[in-house]
Design an enzyme around this catalytic site. Sequence first.
Site, PDB file in Angstrom:
ATOM      1  CG  ASN A 173      -7.630  -2.068  -5.239  1.00  0.00           C
ATOM      2  OD1 ASN A 173      -6.677  -2.823  -5.058  1.00  0.00           O
ATOM      3  ND2 ASN A 173      -7.938  -1.126  -4.349  1.00  0.00           N
TER       4      ASN A 173
ATOM      5  CG  ASP B 102      -2.072   0.960   1.105  1.00  0.00           C
ATOM      6  OD1 ASP B 102      -2.366   1.389  -0.034  1.00  0.00           O
ATOM      7  OD2 ASP B 102      -2.682   1.295   2.134  1.00  0.00           O
TER       8      ASP B 102
END
Length: 250
Positions: A73, A25
Site C-alpha cells: 500500500n 477491502d
Amino acid sequence: MSDVRDPRRTASGDVTPRHVAIIMDGNGRWAREHKQPRTRGHYMGVESVRTVTRACARRGVGQLTLYAFSEENWKRPRREVRVLMRLLRRFLISERGEIMQNGIRLTAIGRLDRLPADVRKALDESRDMSAQNTGMVLCLALSYGGRQEIVDAVRAVCGRVRAGELEPEDITEEVITAHLYQPKMPPPDLLIRTAGEMRISNFLLWQMSYTELVVTPVCWPGFREDELDDALRAYASRVRTFGGLVPQSS
Ligand code: IPE
Ligand code: IPE
Ligand code: MG
C-alpha cells in the site's frame, strides 16, 4: 485416526473461532458507490473497525487481526497514504478508553519502523498501556506483508545458525514460527475478506495454511455486526479436517 478432534470447538464447546483475521477491502469502492471521495470511505471504514472489534470481543473471539495497511500500500499516492496514516493515529488515540474498558490487548505486526514517527509513538503508547490486559488481542497488520514476514524470519534464523546456536537440520516449522512477528499468535481459524476479491493479497501467508476463507461482496465500510454474524455462521458450518478424514460417528 486417533487425534482428529473437531478443532472448531473451543474449550466451552461452541464454534466461535479463536482467531479471526480480516482483509478490510473496498473502502474506495464504497466511496464511489456513495459518490464520495475515497477518503470518506477510509473514514467510514474506521467505524466498521470499532463495531467489529467490539462485536468480536463480545462473542468471545480470542484474537482479531486486521489488515489495515499492506507493505504494497506504500505504492499508493502520497496524499492517500497521508490520510490513512492520520486516520490510524487518530484511531489509536481515540480508542484507548474503549480498549481499556473491554480489556483488549493491542498488538501490531509488520515492518513498523516504516510508519511515520507520530503513528509509531501512538502505537507504542497504546501497546504499552494495554499490555497487561487479558481479554481479546486486537492485532493491527501495518506495513505488513506475508512474504516480508517470512523473509524477516528466515534472516533471524540464519543469524542464529551463523552464531552457532542452531544447526540447519534443527530448523523445523516450529523454529520458523518462533521467528515470526508474533510467535505466539494461534493460526487464524477464519479469514474474512470484504469487497469480493478472491485473493489473499500477501496476508499471513505462513499462518493461513488451514484457515477457513469467507469472502463477502460487502465493502468494508458496510461490514457491521450482521455481516460479521453471517461470516461466523458460515465458519460454524465448515468441517475442518486438516488433511485428515471426517470422523465417522459409530
Ligand atoms: C481498503 O480499501 C483500505 C486499504 C487497503 C488501506 P481500498 O482503499 O483498497 O478500497 P478499494 O479496493 O479501492 O475499493
Ligand atoms: C489488501 O487490500 C490490503 C489491505 C486491506 C490493507 P488491497 O486493496 O491493497 O489489495 P489488492 O490490491 O486488491 O490485492
Ligand atoms: Mg482494495
